[in-house]
Design a protein around this motif. Sequence first.
Motif, mmCIF file in Angstrom:
data_model
loop_
_atom_site.group_PDB
_atom_site.id
_atom_site.type_symbol
_atom_site.label_atom_id
_atom_site.label_comp_id
_atom_site.label_asym_id
_atom_site.label_seq_id
_atom_site.Cartn_x
_atom_site.Cartn_y
_atom_site.Cartn_z
ATOM 1 N N VAL A 32 -41.729 -12.428 24.137
ATOM 2 C CA VAL A 32 -40.992 -13.678 24.340
ATOM 3 C C VAL A 32 -39.599 -13.358 24.903
ATOM 4 C CG1 VAL A 32 -39.889 -15.625 23.162
ATOM 5 C CG2 VAL A 32 -42.268 -15.043 22.642
ATOM 6 N N ALA A 33 -38.944 -12.372 24.324
ATOM 7 C CA ALA A 33 -37.615 -11.977 24.809
ATOM 8 C C ALA A 33 -37.676 -11.461 26.243
ATOM 9 C CB ALA A 33 -37.010 -10.916 23.890
ATOM 10 N N SER A 34 -38.739 -10.735 26.590
ATOM 11 C CA SER A 34 -38.848 -10.212 27.963
ATOM 12 C C SER A 34 -38.954 -11.349 28.975
ATOM 13 C CB SER A 34 -40.028 -9.245 28.107
ATOM 14 O OG SER A 34 -41.269 -9.930 28.100
ATOM 15 N N LEU A 35 -39.676 -12.411 28.631
ATOM 16 C CA LEU A 35 -39.757 -13.555 29.542
ATOM 17 C C LEU A 35 -38.394 -14.240 29.664
ATOM 18 C CD1 LEU A 35 -41.477 -15.308 31.400
ATOM 19 C CD2 LEU A 35 -42.022 -16.730 29.411
ATOM 20 N N ALA A 36 -37.669 -14.333 28.560
ATOM 21 C CA ALA A 36 -36.316 -14.902 28.614
ATOM 22 C C ALA A 36 -35.419 -14.047 29.515
ATOM 23 C CB ALA A 36 -35.735 -15.012 27.211
ATOM 24 N N PHE A 37 -35.530 -12.736 29.404
ATOM 25 C CA PHE A 37 -34.753 -11.834 30.271
ATOM 26 C C PHE A 37 -35.172 -12.012 31.723
ATOM 27 C CE2 PHE A 37 -32.841 -8.166 27.616
ATOM 28 C CZ PHE A 37 -32.509 -9.016 26.580
ATOM 29 N N ASP A 38 -36.481 -12.123 31.975
ATOM 30 C CA ASP A 38 -36.974 -12.341 33.338
ATOM 31 C C ASP A 38 -36.355 -13.597 33.943
ATOM 32 O OD1 ASP A 38 -38.611 -10.113 33.269
ATOM 33 O OD2 ASP A 38 -40.475 -11.244 33.025
ATOM 34 N N LEU A 39 -36.390 -14.674 33.185
ATOM 35 C CA LEU A 39 -35.831 -15.935 33.678
ATOM 36 C C LEU A 39 -34.326 -15.806 33.886
ATOM 37 C CD1 LEU A 39 -37.879 -18.423 31.476
ATOM 38 C CD2 LEU A 39 -38.184 -17.938 33.927
#
Length: 169
Positions: A32-39
């Motif tokens: 979940v955090a990786s997707l937030a970082f991606d965005l």
Amino acid sequence: MDQAKHPVSNLAGRYGHPLHPALVAVPIGTWVASLAFDLATRLVPGSPGLADGARWLIGLGVVGALAAALAGFLDLFAIPAGTPVYRTALAHMAINLAVTGAYAVNFALRAGDPPGPVPAGPLVLSAISLAGLAVAGYLGGELAYRYGVRVADETTQARGYHRADKENP
């Protein structure tokens, strides 16, 4: 039914304290955090560390998922084959393995990427993988909360509601 409540090995956690649900917090949180970082790489200009952070969160999630899978596999051995709960467990496992494989591919795809926004391909792969993880999580909830896999039996649970200061009716 009682068979699925008890561990086949202490490696899966002791009775009433399964290890698998505790271990799944690592991949869920990191992915979940990786997707937030991606965005964030697309929304916050000049933040090259975010893409690298997302990649390493994905890698950490893959390692955590493999550990969770080992404990979950031990729990699977306690479930009687041919039952609806067993089919649910197989679907849960298959989806989680596919999601873990997709994240492993995603990790590899990002190797050597230049700093800057995460490309659309890995970003979309992360979003789809996270959606698959949500489906697998729903099935995991079915296993625990509907079917009671590795959940203590009602007699054991009732002991927690006995008040020491009053007589038990």
